[in-house]
Design an enzyme around this catalytic site. Structure first.
Site, mmCIF file in Angstrom:
data_model
loop_
_atom_site.group_PDB
_atom_site.id
_atom_site.type_symbol
_atom_site.label_atom_id
_atom_site.label_comp_id
_atom_site.label_asym_id
_atom_site.label_seq_id
_atom_site.Cartn_x
_atom_site.Cartn_y
_atom_site.Cartn_z
ATOM 1 N N LYS A 173 0.855 -1.192 0.000
ATOM 2 C CA LYS A 173 0.000 0.000 0.000
ATOM 3 C C LYS A 173 0.889 1.240 0.000
ATOM 4 O O LYS A 173 1.579 1.516 0.977
ATOM 5 C CB LYS A 173 -0.901 0.032 1.244
ATOM 6 C CG LYS A 173 -1.908 1.184 1.160
ATOM 7 C CD LYS A 173 -2.449 1.609 2.503
ATOM 8 C CE LYS A 173 -1.595 2.620 3.210
ATOM 9 N NZ LYS A 173 -1.459 3.917 2.529
ATOM 10 N N GLY A 224 7.990 4.992 7.583
ATOM 11 C CA GLY A 224 7.144 6.166 7.820
ATOM 12 C C GLY A 224 7.439 6.748 9.179
ATOM 13 O O GLY A 224 8.544 6.581 9.713
ATOM 14 N N SER A 225 6.447 7.406 9.756
ATOM 15 C CA SER A 225 6.695 8.146 10.991
ATOM 16 C C SER A 225 6.713 7.219 12.209
ATOM 17 O O SER A 225 6.104 6.146 12.199
ATOM 18 C CB SER A 225 5.616 9.209 11.161
ATOM 19 O OG SER A 225 4.369 8.574 11.320
ATOM 20 N N THR A 226 7.380 7.665 13.271
ATOM 21 C CA THR A 226 7.453 6.878 14.497
ATOM 22 C C THR A 226 6.069 6.662 15.121
ATOM 23 O O THR A 226 5.759 5.529 15.522
ATOM 24 C CB THR A 226 8.436 7.537 15.487
ATOM 25 O OG1 THR A 226 9.740 7.551 14.869
ATOM 26 C CG2 THR A 226 8.521 6.784 16.790
ATOM 27 N N THR A 228 3.141 6.316 13.696
ATOM 28 C CA THR A 228 2.449 5.268 12.936
ATOM 29 C C THR A 228 3.122 3.914 13.176
ATOM 30 O O THR A 228 2.441 2.894 13.325
ATOM 31 C CB THR A 228 2.423 5.605 11.427
ATOM 32 O OG1 THR A 228 1.834 6.889 11.262
ATOM 33 C CG2 THR A 228 1.621 4.594 10.635
ATOM 34 N N GLY A 229 4.446 3.904 13.241
ATOM 35 C CA GLY A 229 5.177 2.655 13.521
ATOM 36 C C GLY A 229 4.748 2.036 14.834
ATOM 37 O O GLY A 229 4.591 0.817 14.945
ATOM 38 N N GLU A 246 11.094 1.095 9.685
ATOM 39 C CA GLU A 246 12.084 2.138 9.399
ATOM 40 C C GLU A 246 11.381 3.458 9.666
ATOM 41 O O GLU A 246 10.541 3.879 8.877
ATOM 42 C CB GLU A 246 12.540 2.073 7.941
ATOM 43 C CG GLU A 246 13.247 0.786 7.564
ATOM 44 C CD GLU A 246 14.643 0.658 8.158
ATOM 45 O OE1 GLU A 246 15.099 1.604 8.837
ATOM 46 O OE2 GLU A 246 15.252 -0.398 7.968
ATOM 47 N N CYS A 280 14.689 10.450 5.520
ATOM 48 C CA CYS A 280 14.756 9.961 6.902
ATOM 49 C C CYS A 280 16.153 10.161 7.483
ATOM 50 O O CYS A 280 16.287 10.628 8.605
ATOM 51 C CB CYS A 280 14.335 8.505 6.967
ATOM 52 S SG CYS A 280 15.180 7.470 5.766
ATOM 53 N N GLU A 376 12.090 16.305 14.245
ATOM 54 C CA GLU A 376 12.514 16.133 12.854
ATOM 55 C C GLU A 376 11.703 17.078 11.966
ATOM 56 O O GLU A 376 10.488 16.940 11.872
ATOM 57 C CB GLU A 376 12.218 14.678 12.470
ATOM 58 C CG GLU A 376 12.421 14.365 11.040
ATOM 59 C CD GLU A 376 11.954 12.948 10.685
ATOM 60 O OE1 GLU A 376 10.951 12.487 11.242
ATOM 61 O OE2 GLU A 376 12.605 12.343 9.835
HETATM 62 P P1 NAD Z 1 3.193 8.273 7.915
HETATM 63 O O1 NAD Z 1 3.529 7.406 9.063
HETATM 64 O O2 NAD Z 1 2.210 9.337 8.100
HETATM 65 O O3 NAD Z 1 2.641 7.416 6.688
HETATM 66 C C1 NAD Z 1 3.372 6.358 6.115
HETATM 67 C C2 NAD Z 1 2.415 5.323 5.579
HETATM 68 O O4 NAD Z 1 1.676 4.755 6.656
HETATM 69 C C3 NAD Z 1 1.378 5.835 4.587
HETATM 70 O O5 NAD Z 1 1.231 4.863 3.570
HETATM 71 C C4 NAD Z 1 0.113 5.931 5.429
HETATM 72 O O6 NAD Z 1 -1.078 5.794 4.686
HETATM 73 C C5 NAD Z 1 0.291 4.749 6.354
HETATM 74 N N1 NAD Z 1 -0.454 4.817 7.616
HETATM 75 C C6 NAD Z 1 -0.935 5.922 8.257
HETATM 76 N N2 NAD Z 1 -1.553 5.563 9.416
HETATM 77 C C7 NAD Z 1 -1.450 4.212 9.499
HETATM 78 C C8 NAD Z 1 -1.865 3.247 10.479
HETATM 79 N N3 NAD Z 1 -2.492 3.601 11.598
HETATM 80 N N4 NAD Z 1 -1.574 1.954 10.266
HETATM 81 C C9 NAD Z 1 -0.901 1.564 9.164
HETATM 82 N N5 NAD Z 1 -0.502 2.428 8.197
HETATM 83 C C10 NAD Z 1 -0.756 3.739 8.365
HETATM 84 O O7 NAD Z 1 4.600 8.812 7.425
HETATM 85 P P2 NAD Z 1 4.890 9.831 6.218
HETATM 86 O O8 NAD Z 1 4.425 11.181 6.655
HETATM 87 O O9 NAD Z 1 4.373 9.267 4.953
HETATM 88 O O10 NAD Z 1 6.482 9.796 6.132
HETATM 89 C C11 NAD Z 1 7.301 10.691 6.824
HETATM 90 C C12 NAD Z 1 8.005 10.002 7.965
HETATM 91 O O11 NAD Z 1 8.610 8.803 7.511
HETATM 92 C C13 NAD Z 1 9.126 10.805 8.569
HETATM 93 O O12 NAD Z 1 9.037 10.749 9.969
HETATM 94 C C14 NAD Z 1 10.391 10.092 8.107
HETATM 95 O O13 NAD Z 1 11.506 10.248 8.918
HETATM 96 C C15 NAD Z 1 9.936 8.696 8.012
HETATM 97 N N6 NAD Z 1 10.756 7.957 7.043
HETATM 98 C C16 NAD Z 1 11.626 7.029 7.523
HETATM 99 C C17 NAD Z 1 12.456 6.354 6.666
HETATM 100 C C18 NAD Z 1 13.426 5.313 7.183
HETATM 101 O O14 NAD Z 1 13.943 4.534 6.411
HETATM 102 N N7 NAD Z 1 13.686 5.271 8.474
HETATM 103 C C19 NAD Z 1 12.386 6.607 5.301
HETATM 104 C C20 NAD Z 1 11.482 7.559 4.840
HETATM 105 C C21 NAD Z 1 10.654 8.218 5.730
#
Ligand code: NAD
Length: 473
Positions: A173, A224-226, A228-229, A246, A280, A376
Site C-alpha cells: 500500500k 514512515g513516521s514513528t 504510525t510505527g 524504518e 529519513c 525532525e
Molecule cells: P506516515 O507514518 O504518516 O505514513 C506512512 C504510511 O503509513 C502511509 O502509507 C500511510 O497511509 C500509512 N499509515 C498511516 N496511518 C497508518 C496506520 N495507523 N496503520 C498503518 N498504516 C498507516 O509517514 P509519512 O508522513 O508518509 O512519512 C514521513 C516520515 O517517515 C518521517 O518521519 C520520516 O523520517 C519517516 N521515514 C523514515 C524512513 C526510514 O527509512 N527510516 C524513510 C522515509 C521516511
C-alpha cells in the site's frame, strides 16, 4: 474513472471510489487514484496466499532471474516513472547535485539488481559421526508493505524486492499522497512475475491499519513516521506478525575544529537538503566547533543563497514540500525559531503564491530546546549549533529519542571514527552522511525503528530459521 488500477492476482482492478492526487507545485488535482476497500485487501491477501506455495518453491536461480528482469523493465520505463514522480512528489528530474527523480530511478534499478544477486546459503553448524545440523532460511509467507511519500518508488523497491527474492508474496500500500508511480510500476512488474506474487492496493492510513491487523499477513515492513510505527507494532500483535520498521530520524552531525570547512560545507549541505530535506537519514542537526562555527555558517549560507526552488517540471535545484501538513510543520518550526531569536542566514519565510514552496533555510545561534532542534523537520531547514567541548557535543547529539544516523567530520579520520562509534544510531558516517548502498545494512536504533534493510542482513528479515538436525548415530 481513473487511468490507474489496483493490481490484484495479476489483474488490473478498477474501483467504485477514487481519491484525488495533487501536484504539490500547483496544488491542482492532476489524477484520480482508485481507492481499495477492505474487500480488495482480502482479495489481495487471498491471491498472495494462493501464489505463495509455488513462488516459495520456485528455484532460487529463477527468482533471481525474474528480479533482474524486473530491474531491466523498470529501467526501460525510467523516464516515464520519473516524470510521474515529479508530478505527484514534486522533486525535479535532475535537481541539486543530481539527486532528483532520475536519481531515485537509478536507485530503483540498482537495488533490484544487487538484491537479485544476494543469497542465503544453508549454514552447517555441525557435521560429525553423531549428527549433521543445518540452518535453513525459509520465507515467512505473505508480506504487507506500507510506504511513505518521500521516495515513493525507491522505498517500495526496498520492501518488495528482498521479500520476493527470499520467496514471500507481497501486498503493498503506497502513501495516499504519492500512489501513482507505485501503481504504474506494479503494472510493469506484473508483466514479469506470476499472478498473485505482487499485489498493490491504494488507500489511506485506515487501509494500512487493516493490513497490520490482518490475520493472514505474516509480516509488515513499514517506512514512515514513528507514531504510525508504534500503532502498527501494537496492532501486529494479534498473530505475532514479524516487523521491520524504518521510522523517523533526527540525525546529528559533529564537526570537529580541524575540519576543512570549504571542502566539507558542500557535502554537509547536500546531505542535509537531499530530497528537499524530506529524507529519513538526512543530516538534521549540525553541531560545529566554535573555532570554525562562523566560517561554516557563512559557507553553508553562500550555497543556500545560490540555489533555486520551484516547480520540479522546470530546471530547479529543489521542488516543493510534498504536502500541506508537512509544509505547515516546516513553516511553524521556522516561525518558532525566529521568535526565539535565532539568526537566519538564508530563507526563513514560505514563498508567496501557489505551491508548497519553502526556500532552503540555514539557522544559526539557535537553542537546544527549540522545536526545530528537538523534532525532525523533514523539510529544507537546518539548525547549526555551536559547541566548545567535544564530550558536550556528543551528549547533545545523543540526547534524542531517535537514532537513525549520525556523523563526525574531521581531517583526523581515526579520532573521528572513535567518536562516531559512540553515537547512538544505526549508521554512523565519518566525513559523510546519508550515504546508503544495497549491500550495507541500514536501520535505526531507539525510536527510529526495528530491524534493518539491505544486504544479507536485510534479506534475512524476510525469513525464519529452520534448524534441521539429522541424527547419524
Ligand atoms: P506516515 O507514518 O504518516 O505514513 C506512512 C504510511 O503509513 C502511509 O502509507 C500511510 O497511509 C500509512 N499509515 C498511516 N496511518 C497508518 C496506520 N495507523 N496503520 C498503518 N498504516 C498507516 O509517514 P509519512 O508522513 O508518509 O512519512 C514521513 C516520515 O517517515 C518521517 O518521519 C520520516 O523520517 C519517516 N521515514 C523514515 C524512513 C526510514 O527509512 N527510516 C524513510 C522515509 C521516511
Amino acid at each position: 474513472m481513473s487511468a490507474y488500477h489496483l493490481i490484484i492476482d495479476g489483474k488490473a482492478v478498477g474501483t467504485e471510489e477514487c481519491f484525488p492526487v495533487l501536484n504539490p507545485a500547483t496544488e491542482q488535482v492532476f489524477a484520480q487514484c482508485p481507492k481499495a476497500t477492505e474487500e480488495h485487501l482480502d482479495q489481495a491477501v487471498a491471491a498472495a496466499r494462493r501464489a505463495f506455495p509455488s513462488w516459495s518453491l520456485t528455484a532460487d536461480s529463477e527468482r533471481s532471474r525474474l528480479i533482474h528482469a524486473v530491474g531491466d523493465a523498470l529501467e526501460a520505463h525510467s523516464d516515464e516513472l520519473a516524470k510521474l514522480l515529479t508530478l505527484e512528489q514534486g522533486k525535479p528530474m535532475g535537481g541539486f547535485a543530481g539527486l532528483g527523480a532520475g536519481f531515485e530511478m537509478g536507485g530503483v534499478v540498482a537495488w533490484c539488481h544487487a538484491t537479485a544477486d544476494l543469497e542465503l546459503p544453508v549454514e552447517v553448524i555441525q557435521d560429525n559421526d553423531e549428527a549433521r545440523i543445518e540452518v535453513h532460511r525459509k520465507p515467512l509467507g505473505v508480506v504487507g508493505s506500507i510506504t511513505p511519500w518521500n521516495f515513493p518508488l525507491l522505498i517500495a523497491i526496498w520492501h518488495i524486492i528482498p521479500a520476493l527474492r527470499s520467496g514471500n508474496t507481497v501486498i503493498l500500500k503506497p502513501s495516499e499522497y504519492t500512489p501513482l508511480t507505485t501503481l504504474r510500476a506494479a503494472q510493469i512488474i506484473n508483466e514479469i512475475l506470476p499472478p498473485g506474487v505482487f499485489n498493490v492496493i491504494a488507500g489511506d492510513g485506515s487501509l494500512g491499519a487493516a493490513m497490520s491487523t490482518h490475520p493472514d499477513i505474516n509480516k509488515i515492513v513499514f517506512t514512515g513516521s514513528t507514531p504510525t510505527g508504534k500503532k502498527i507494532m501494537a496492532s501486529a500483535a494479534g498473530n505475532l506478525k514479524r516487523l521491520t520498521l524504518e521510522l523517523g530520524g533526527n540525525d546529528a552531525a559533529i564537526v570537529l575544529p580541524d575540519t576543512d570547512v570549504q571542502a566539507a560545507a558542500p557535502k554537509i549541505f547536500a546531505t542535509a537538503m537531499i530530497n528537499n530535506g524530506q529524507t529519513c537519514a538526512a543530516l538534521k542537526r549540525l553541531y560545529v566547533h566554535e573555532d570554525i562555527y562562523e566560517d561554516m555558517c557563512q559557507a553553508l549560507a553562500a550555497i543556500a543563497n545560490s540555489v533555486t526552488t520551484g516547480d520540479g517540471s522546470g530546471d530547479v535545484d529543489f521542488g516543493p514540500i510534498q504536502n500541506k501538513a508537512q509544509y505547515d510543520k516546516v513553516c511553524a518550526l521556522a516561525a518558532e525559531a525566529k521568535a526565539s531569536g535565532a539568526r537566519f542566514l538564508s530563507g526563513g519565510e514560505p514563498t508567496e503564491g501557489v505551491g508548497y514552496f519553502f526556500p532552503v533555510t540555514i539557522v544559526a545561534d539557535i537553542a537546544d530546546d527549540t522545536r526545530l532542534v528537538r523534532e525532525e523537520p523533514f523539510g529544507p531547514i537546518l539548525p547549526v549549533l555551536k559547541f566548545s567541548d567535544v564530550e558536550d557535543a556528543l551528549r547533545r547529539a545523543n540526547d534524542s529519542a531517535n537514532g537513525l544516523g549520525g556523523s563526525v567530520w574531521s581531517s583526523d579520520v581515526e579520532r573521528a571514527t572513535a567518536l562516531a562509534s559512540r553515537l547512538e544510531c544505526g549508521t554512523a558516517w565519518v566525513n559523510n552522511h546519508a550515504m546508503i548502498q544495497p549491500d550495507a545494512p541500514f536501520g535505526g536504533v531507539k525510536e527510529s525503528g526495528i530491524g534493518v534493510e539491505f544486504g544479507r542482513y536485510g534479506l534475512e528479515e524476510y525469513t525464519s530459521i529452520q534448524t534441521l538436525q539429522i541424527s547419524k548415530a
